[in-house]
Scaffold this active site. Structure first.
Site, PDB file in Angstrom:
ATOM      1  CD  GLU A 164      -2.998  -1.164   2.136  1.00 40.61           C
ATOM      2  OE1 GLU A 164      -2.932  -0.219   3.154  1.00 40.61           O
ATOM      3  OE2 GLU A 164      -3.872  -1.758   2.142  1.00 40.61           O
ATOM      4  CD  GLU A 183      -3.574  -5.598   3.812  1.00 42.52           C
ATOM      5  OE1 GLU A 183      -4.188  -4.726   4.165  1.00 42.52           O
ATOM      6  OE2 GLU A 183      -2.226  -5.549   3.723  1.00 42.52           O
TER       7      GLU A 183
HETATM    8  O1  IFM Z   1      -4.094  -3.303   9.386  1.00 43.80           O
HETATM    9  C1  IFM Z   1      -4.133  -2.646   7.957  1.00 43.80           C
HETATM   10  C2  IFM Z   1      -2.774  -3.012   7.039  1.00 43.80           C
HETATM   11  O2  IFM Z   1      -1.734  -2.886   7.888  1.00 43.80           O
HETATM   12  C3  IFM Z   1      -2.870  -2.514   5.651  1.00 43.80           C
HETATM   13  N1  IFM Z   1      -4.226  -2.627   5.081  1.00 43.80           N
HETATM   14  C4  IFM Z   1      -5.193  -2.093   5.903  1.00 43.80           C
HETATM   15  C5  IFM Z   1      -5.162  -2.900   7.104  1.00 43.80           C
HETATM   16  C6  IFM Z   1      -6.425  -2.277   7.784  1.00 43.80           C
HETATM   17  O3  IFM Z   1      -6.410  -0.899   8.120  1.00 43.80           O
END
Ligand code: IFM
Length: 437
Positions: A164, A347
């Site tokens: 990210e 994710e």
């Molecule tokens: O916890 C985070 C992760 O580190 C990166 N993506 C979003 C998740 C939830 O906020």
């Protein structure tokens, strides 16, 4: 649940600073999150990741949880300051040893190790030299990729360079709500460019060390204009360019889009070719769509984020919108066509205030509904021809959620932080049954 293609990769994700703890063992150096979390007022509950889920000591127990879940892959991140305490120089053997043990344990449990090299825990010494605002950090990142893959490249099944980069730029350097806490607004663009350059240089370093596929994981959010005025639509387009295209257009060979803050003077000859080095997989992190309207007069931003009506909400107040995941996957296919590599959803998950009941069980029907909807959305996207080959739940464990500290629980497994007791939630059983089927 409909059938998924054979070989579809089911996994769960975590990151180093959010779960490992043990921040001072084996010569690990401080990271920007160690520093930031200690600054008064930065973290809502005043906690740090010093202990987190104590995974550094409990990795064998956590590997057993993965084996019980039956997932085919586990996405974790490697802590750069464990490998190079100051972000440069020779790798620390003890730091690498930890990941070596983890990787071997995963393989013995039949779980593919998927390693992310940078999930926001930059060595503080690099930050002191300018961090990602400094072009040299890109070269340091490639060196770190090289020394790490020299040790683990024969066993990690998928390498992810950055996690990210948009969030690290915007929340960490634009708005200052994440480490390192800079408030540069659109002057944060060099952070975008140097992360991307570091990614491209790291791809080359990884290719020299491993035959495993290489990826990057971006955060995406389909954008919904609040109204149909031209001003709302223009604001939504600006936000879309920033969130969804700034990091993906150059990766896929299109150069930078016309997004707020893009500064061509930061980009040197040849950089865009380095950034566009072919990747094997595009990691897609998705949580929710974003509502956007035109800004108030005098606002420093060309858009304003608004709450989207009509959706259930998680404990983070994020709208639950599985249709947004399907929309996003189709949008990526339509936007990038043949240039789009295979996609894995790296994710997907939600926070709820889960707590054990009187019998010690943790029931989280909202998470089951959330995951069910998102998995179905992926299935529909595959049916529509989008090449999605994996889905990772965020997260295996409840963990330290950055500026939210321990107040947001995303895990399939509940963690009682004072005792570090792990209790699989009902969503763990649901996901296990899904993976089995
Ligand atoms: O916890 C985070 C992760 O580190 C990166 N993506 C979003 C998740 C939830 O906020």
């Amino acid at each position: 649940m409909p059938d998924f293609p054979a070989g579809f990769r089911w996994g769960v994700s975590t990151s180093a600073y959010q779960i490992e703890g043990a921040t001072t063992v084996d010569g690990r150096g401080p990271s920007i999150w160690d520093t930031f979390a200690r600054e008064p007022g930065r973290i809502v509950d005043g906690t740090t990741g010093d202990e987190a889920c104590d995974h550094h000591h409990r990795y064998a127990e956590d590997t057993a949880l993965l084996a019980g879940l039956g997932v085919s892959a586990y996405r974790f991140s490697i802590s750069w300051p464990r490998i190079q305490p100051t972000g440069a120089g020779p790798a620390l053997t003890a730091g690498l040893d930890f990941y070596d043990r983890l990787v071997d344990g995963l393989l013995a449990a039949g779980v593919d190790p998927v390693a992310t090299l940078f999930h926001w825990d930059l060595p503080q010494a690099l930050e002191d030299a300018g961090g990602w605002l400094n072009r040299d950090t890109a070269a340091r990142f490639a060196e770190y990729a090289d020394v790490t893959a020299a040790r683990l490249g024969d066993r990690v099944k998928l390498w992810i360079t950055l996690n990210e980069p948009f969030i690290h730029m915007s929340l960490g350097h634009g708005m200052g709500v994440h480490a390192p806490g800079r408030v540069l607004l659109f002057d944060a663009f060099p952070v975008a460019h140097h992360q991307l350059l570091g990614h491209g240089l790291a791809v080359a370093a990884l290719r020299a060390r491993t035959a495993s596929p290489v990826a990057i994981a971006n955060n995406y959010s389909p954008v919904r204009p609040a109204g149909d005025s031209d001003a709302d639509r223009a604001a939504a387009a600006a936000y879309d360019a920033l969130h969804n295209r700034l990091f993906t257009d150059p990766l896929l060979g299109l150069g930078y889009p016309d997004a707020p803050g893009v500064d061509p003077t930061v980009v040197r000859d040849g950089d865009l070719d380095v950034i566009a080095a072919p990747i094997d997989v595009l990691g897609v992190n998705y949580y929710n769509p974003t509502g956007i309207r035109a800004p108030e007069e005098g606002s420093p931003l060309p858009f304003e984020i608004v709450l989207l009506d009509g959706y259930p909400r998680t404990a983070f107040d994020w709208p639950v919108a599985p249709d947004g995941l399907r929309e996003l996957l189709l949008q990526l296919r339509d936007r990038y066509g043949d240039a789009l590599p295979e996609i894995q959803v790296t994710e997907s998950g939600c926070a709820y205030d889960d707590a054990p009941d009187a019998q010690g069980r943790v029931n989280d029907p909202e998470r089951i509904a959330y995951l069910d909807g998102h998995v179905r959305a992926v299935h529909e996207a595959i049916g529509a021809g989008v090449p999605v080959t994996g889905y990772f739940v965020w997260s295996l464990l409840d963990n330290w959620e950055w500026a939210e500290g321990f107040t947001k629980r995303f895990g399939l497994v509940h963690v009682d932080y004072p005792t570090q007791r792990r209790t699989p939630k009902s969503s763990y059983a649901w996901f296990r049954d899904l993976v089995r089927r």
